[in-house]
Design an enzyme around this catalytic site. Sequence first.
Site, PDB file in Angstrom:
ATOM      1  CG  HIS A  64      41.447  41.528  40.989  1.00 36.85           C
ATOM      2  ND1 HIS A  64      42.601  42.235  41.537  1.00 36.85           N
ATOM      3  CD2 HIS A  64      40.491  41.593  42.119  1.00 36.85           C
ATOM      4  CE1 HIS A  64      42.672  42.519  42.726  1.00 36.85           C
ATOM      5  NE2 HIS A  64      41.266  42.237  43.168  1.00 36.85           N
ATOM      6  CD  GLU A  99      37.355  42.450  48.607  1.00 36.00           C
ATOM      7  OE1 GLU A  99      36.259  41.988  49.317  1.00 36.00           O
ATOM      8  OE2 GLU A  99      38.299  42.059  48.531  1.00 36.00           O
TER       9      GLU A  99
END
Length: 419
Positions: free
Chosen positions: A223, A299
């Site tokens: 990202h 994550e």
Amino acid sequence: MPQPRQFVIEADGGSRGNPGPAGYGAVVIDPATGETLAEAAEYIGVATNNVAEYKGLIAGLRAAKALVPDASADGALQVRVRMDSKLVVEQMSGRWKIKHPDMKPLAAEAARILPASAVTYEWIPREKNKHADRLANEAMDAGKRGRQWEPSASTASLDTPRTSAASALPPVSGPPGDAAAGAAKARAALASRPAAASPAAPQVGWGVAPDLGAPATFVLLRHGETALTPEKRFSGSGGSDPELSAAGRHQAERIARSLADRGTVEEIVSSPLRRCRETAAAVAARLGLEVRIEEGLRETDFGAWEGLTFAEVRERYGADLDAWLASAKVAPTGGGESFAEVARRVSATRDRLTTRYAGRTVLLVTHVTPIKTLVRLALGAPPEAMFRMELSAASVSAVAYYADGNASVRLLNDTSHLR
């Protein structure tokens, strides 16, 4: 009796999407000198890799035939075809049955160009087929511009210097190989006559590996930046779920443009965390695709370390940090996830996605730990390799997964689109 002319043909084809924009390339070579005698390439529109490979073979055989006026006469020409497509080589050699309806007429067409006794087939690794591969890519690049390949614009021959290839062909007096069986197989396939498939040989190294078709290719996009990224703070799935910063939104637009230009991504899958969803949305808007959310791509949960810098964790939880760095089985302070737990989650996600997207190119928008884990597992590297990889914000990596379970890391931490 005059000796036959001897040529080597190297041919290849490719598809950016499989099926997708496709092209082929073929080169005819003098085996004694390594000299390029003829080149052929063409953009063929939307097609599969295998169709493009067969088209390349046909173009190469026609180019060789054009160099010898009496090529159809027995003993006038001897050709060794070299390709990195195991499927085409085995089918044209008569060892594999031709099952796919798109392949049958192409195989038959190839078999009609020259006498079966004049042609033998040889599989070569991809790295030894660079000239034809370059031609195929030049053709696809031309097609992307709305044009056809032009010989005058090609640099494929310049980029693939050769030495003599005299050893490439068998002695003229020797057996012609399996091309006759290949021609018979092609005719039988067209007539829909049953043919028994040869038993698969055990895989030993690359040389005998079957053509497993197009892999599932994961384009791994980290990202864009958040406010925490430049400060190098732990930012996992157990923290504040920050949005992209202005810099991160700019990065997302840059990678979106880059991926649109490449035109290879067919699906988009994203972590559920906001920074990934926003990055994925920017790409999806450019490509006209929808985003599928995959929980397994989130994550690591860094527990009590969320939002802290490495130095702050060292100061507050020094012993826990040392234990975490020493073992993948140790979780961060306060109930976070260990790297071993993340690896199990990511592995299960990988297996689901490779099955779902077999043969397709998929953009996975995710985070540092999942990307490093996928790369580490593909390489068969130990857990400590996680600390030896750098992944920048909005960087691109890529791993291809094949049907036999093997994987190939194709790219790591590419940020060229940001420069």
